[in-house]
Motif scaffolding. Sequence first.
Motif, PDB file in Angstrom:
ATOM      1  N   LEU A 169       0.835  -1.205   0.000  1.00  0.00           N
ATOM      2  CA  LEU A 169       0.000   0.000   0.000  1.00  0.00           C
ATOM      3  C   LEU A 169       0.871   1.256   0.000  1.00  0.00           C
ATOM      4  CD1 LEU A 169      -2.887  -0.892   2.498  1.00  0.00           C
ATOM      5  CD2 LEU A 169      -2.974  -0.820   0.000  1.00  0.00           C
ATOM      6  N   CYS A 170       1.974   1.210   0.721  1.00  0.00           N
ATOM      7  CA  CYS A 170       2.896   2.353   0.738  1.00  0.00           C
ATOM      8  C   CYS A 170       3.483   2.588  -0.648  1.00  0.00           C
ATOM      9  CB  CYS A 170       4.003   2.118   1.749  1.00  0.00           C
ATOM     10  SG  CYS A 170       3.477   2.182   3.484  1.00  0.00           S
ATOM     11  N   ARG A 171       3.873   1.524  -1.311  1.00  0.00           N
ATOM     12  CA  ARG A 171       4.414   1.658  -2.665  1.00  0.00           C
ATOM     13  C   ARG A 171       3.363   2.234  -3.611  1.00  0.00           C
ATOM     14  NH1 ARG A 171       6.360  -3.712  -1.242  1.00  0.00           N
ATOM     15  NH2 ARG A 171       8.584  -3.595  -0.720  1.00  0.00           N
ATOM     16  N   PRO A 198      16.959   4.459  18.797  1.00  0.00           N
ATOM     17  CA  PRO A 198      18.275   3.794  18.895  1.00  0.00           C
ATOM     18  C   PRO A 198      18.856   3.352  17.557  1.00  0.00           C
ATOM     19  CG  PRO A 198      16.807   2.994  20.619  1.00  0.00           C
ATOM     20  CD  PRO A 198      15.976   3.837  19.702  1.00  0.00           C
ATOM     21  N   GLU A 199      18.023   3.080  16.545  1.00  0.00           N
ATOM     22  CA  GLU A 199      18.522   2.619  15.251  1.00  0.00           C
ATOM     23  C   GLU A 199      17.864   3.422  14.125  1.00  0.00           C
ATOM     24  OE1 GLU A 199      19.009  -1.588  12.760  1.00  0.00           O
ATOM     25  OE2 GLU A 199      18.187  -1.605  14.796  1.00  0.00           O
ATOM     26  N   PRO A 200      18.198   4.703  13.997  1.00  0.00           N
ATOM     27  CA  PRO A 200      17.498   5.571  13.041  1.00  0.00           C
ATOM     28  C   PRO A 200      17.664   5.166  11.584  1.00  0.00           C
ATOM     29  CG  PRO A 200      19.390   6.694  14.017  1.00  0.00           C
ATOM     30  CD  PRO A 200      19.188   5.444  14.799  1.00  0.00           C
ATOM     31  N   SER A 201      18.667   4.364  11.264  1.00  0.00           N
ATOM     32  CA  SER A 201      18.834   3.934   9.875  1.00  0.00           C
ATOM     33  C   SER A 201      17.632   3.149   9.382  1.00  0.00           C
ATOM     34  CB  SER A 201      20.083   3.070   9.736  1.00  0.00           C
ATOM     35  OG  SER A 201      19.945   1.847  10.441  1.00  0.00           O
ATOM     36  N   ARG A 202      16.918   2.521  10.294  1.00  0.00           N
ATOM     37  CA  ARG A 202      15.747   1.724   9.906  1.00  0.00           C
ATOM     38  C   ARG A 202      14.687   2.612   9.240  1.00  0.00           C
ATOM     39  NH1 ARG A 202      13.327  -3.220  10.520  1.00  0.00           N
ATOM     40  NH2 ARG A 202      11.163  -3.298  11.251  1.00  0.00           N
ATOM     41  N   TYR A 203      14.576   3.835   9.708  1.00  0.00           N
ATOM     42  CA  TYR A 203      13.626   4.796   9.124  1.00  0.00           C
ATOM     43  C   TYR A 203      13.979   5.071   7.664  1.00  0.00           C
ATOM     44  CZ  TYR A 203      11.209   9.371   8.702  1.00  0.00           C
ATOM     45  OH  TYR A 203      10.425  10.435   8.304  1.00  0.00           O
ATOM     46  N   ILE A 204      15.246   5.362   7.423  1.00  0.00           N
ATOM     47  CA  ILE A 204      15.706   5.649   6.066  1.00  0.00           C
ATOM     48  C   ILE A 204      15.580   4.407   5.181  1.00  0.00           C
ATOM     49  CG2 ILE A 204      17.660   6.394   4.662  1.00  0.00           C
ATOM     50  CD1 ILE A 204      16.476   8.604   6.416  1.00  0.00           C
ATOM     51  N   ASP A 205      15.968   3.255   5.712  1.00  0.00           N
ATOM     52  CA  ASP A 205      15.926   2.029   4.925  1.00  0.00           C
ATOM     53  C   ASP A 205      14.505   1.660   4.511  1.00  0.00           C
ATOM     54  OD1 ASP A 205      18.650   1.632   4.890  1.00  0.00           O
ATOM     55  OD2 ASP A 205      18.675   0.362   6.673  1.00  0.00           O
ATOM     56  N   LEU A 206      13.544   1.845   5.422  1.00  0.00           N
ATOM     57  CA  LEU A 206      12.166   1.502   5.057  1.00  0.00           C
ATOM     58  C   LEU A 206      11.623   2.469   4.017  1.00  0.00           C
ATOM     59  CD1 LEU A 206       9.463   0.039   7.279  1.00  0.00           C
ATOM     60  CD2 LEU A 206       8.827   1.849   5.695  1.00  0.00           C
ATOM     61  N   LEU A 207      11.905   3.752   4.180  1.00  0.00           N
ATOM     62  CA  LEU A 207      11.471   4.730   3.179  1.00  0.00           C
ATOM     63  C   LEU A 207      12.070   4.391   1.816  1.00  0.00           C
ATOM     64  CD1 LEU A 207      11.683   8.128   5.117  1.00  0.00           C
ATOM     65  CD2 LEU A 207       9.626   6.818   4.546  1.00  0.00           C
ATOM     66  N   ARG A 208      13.316   3.955   1.820  1.00  0.00           N
ATOM     67  CA  ARG A 208      13.965   3.589   0.557  1.00  0.00           C
ATOM     68  C   ARG A 208      13.335   2.327  -0.025  1.00  0.00           C
ATOM     69  NH1 ARG A 208      19.137   0.797  -0.624  1.00  0.00           N
ATOM     70  NH2 ARG A 208      19.724   1.404  -2.749  1.00  0.00           N
ATOM     71  N   GLU A 209      12.995   1.377   0.817  1.00  0.00           N
ATOM     72  CA  GLU A 209      12.414   0.116   0.359  1.00  0.00           C
ATOM     73  C   GLU A 209      11.103   0.333  -0.391  1.00  0.00           C
ATOM     74  OE1 GLU A 209      10.761  -4.122   2.250  1.00  0.00           O
ATOM     75  OE2 GLU A 209      11.755  -2.648   3.525  1.00  0.00           O
ATOM     76  N   ILE A 210      10.320   1.318   0.021  1.00  0.00           N
ATOM     77  CA  ILE A 210       9.016   1.545  -0.618  1.00  0.00           C
ATOM     78  C   ILE A 210       9.074   2.653  -1.671  1.00  0.00           C
ATOM     79  CG2 ILE A 210       7.734   0.720   1.383  1.00  0.00           C
ATOM     80  CD1 ILE A 210       7.274   3.616   2.198  1.00  0.00           C
ATOM     81  N   GLY A 211      10.262   3.199  -1.920  1.00  0.00           N
ATOM     82  CA  GLY A 211      10.405   4.226  -2.940  1.00  0.00           C
ATOM     83  C   GLY A 211      10.153   5.637  -2.461  1.00  0.00           C
ATOM     84  N   ALA A 212       9.911   5.813  -1.162  1.00  0.00           N
ATOM     85  CA  ALA A 212       9.586   7.135  -0.639  1.00  0.00           C
ATOM     86  C   ALA A 212      10.807   8.007  -0.410  1.00  0.00           C
ATOM     87  CB  ALA A 212       8.809   6.999   0.675  1.00  0.00           C
ATOM     88  N   LEU A 213      11.977   7.398  -0.216  1.00  0.00           N
ATOM     89  CA  LEU A 213      13.173   8.194   0.063  1.00  0.00           C
ATOM     90  C   LEU A 213      13.523   9.085  -1.111  1.00  0.00           C
ATOM     91  CD1 LEU A 213      15.285   8.590   2.320  1.00  0.00           C
ATOM     92  CD2 LEU A 213      16.750   6.966   1.114  1.00  0.00           C
TER      93      LEU A 213
END
Length: 306
Positions: A169-171, A198-213
Motif C-alpha cells: 500500500l505504501c508503494r 536507537p537505530e534511526p537507519s531503519r527509518y531511512i531504509d524503510l522509506l527507501r524500500e518503498i520508494g519514498a526516500l
Amino acid sequence: MTTTDAPVRTEGLTIYQVGGSVRDQLLGSDSPDRDFVVVGASPDQMIKRGFRPVGRDFPVFLHPETHEEYALARTELKSGLGYRGFVFDTGPEVTLEQDLARRDLTVNAMALDAQGHLIDPFEGRLDLSQRRLRHVSDAFVEDPVRVLRLARFATRFADFSVAPKTLDLCRQMVADGELDHLVAERVWQETRKALMHPEPSRYIDLLREIGALAVLFPEVDALFGVPQNARYHPEIDTGRHTMMVLDRAAELGAPLEVRYACLVHDLGKALTPQEEWPSHRGHEKRGMAPIDAVSQRLGVPRVCHD
C-alpha cells in the motif's frame, strides 16, 4: 484502570482511552501521554463541562485539570489531496469502532473502557504479540503521513516486521503521487522523532524500500550505489556508510543536531563525477548546496542546519 483523573468533569460521558498509551501499556511500558475518545457527546456539552477546544480540523478538547486530550469520536471521508483532504463527521451517532477503523495501524487502534476492558476490533493485540505492524484497512492509502508514521514506528519498534500488504500500500501511495502533497512540517516532525530512536537507519531504509526516500530525501537516496575507496570504507557504498555513521551517533547518545549532521554529512559524494570514483576529492564543498537544499525544504532548526 480508570480513564480520567477528574470524574466530575466526565460523569455521564462515554469515554475510552485510545491509541499509543493503550499499545504501550500492553507492551509493559509507560506512556507519557494519554488520549481519550468521547462517544455520543457534542462540542457544546464538552465546553459546558469546562473542556477547552483546541482542534483545528475536528473537535478536540483539553481537560481543564489534567490537560489531556479528549476527542469526539469521528469518521472521515477523503475529499481532496494530502493529509488535510478529509471531511470529518463527529456526530453523536459515531461509534467507537468507527473511530478506531480510521486509524493507521492495528496496534494503534485499540481502546480501554472505564473498567479497563480492552476493545480490539482489528486484532491489534495479536499483532503486538507477533511483533507486526499492519494497516487497519485499505483507507490507509488516503493519508500520506501514514507512510512516515509507519517508518517511524518501524524504527521505534525495531524488532517488529511490517506486513507485506502494508508495504504494498505504501508503494502504491508513492506511485500515485500522494507523498508529493506532504507538508514540510510533517515530514520533519516524523523524521526528527525517528532520528532520536536507537537505530534511526531503519527509518531511512524503510522509506527507501518503498520508494519514498527518492521523493522525500532525494539527496540522501542518491548516496546509495555510490562507491567509496575500500581502503578507508570497507562498506564501500556511501549510503550504507551514512547509515552506519547515523546509527553509531545514536549508540553514543548524540543530540538531534549531531544525528542530522551524520545524515547529511556526505551528500556531496553523490555529486562526484563517476570518472573520479571511488575518490571524492572536494565532496565537502560540493555537499554545501544539497545540505542547504534539504535543510531549507524541511525547515529544520537552525542549530541542525548549522
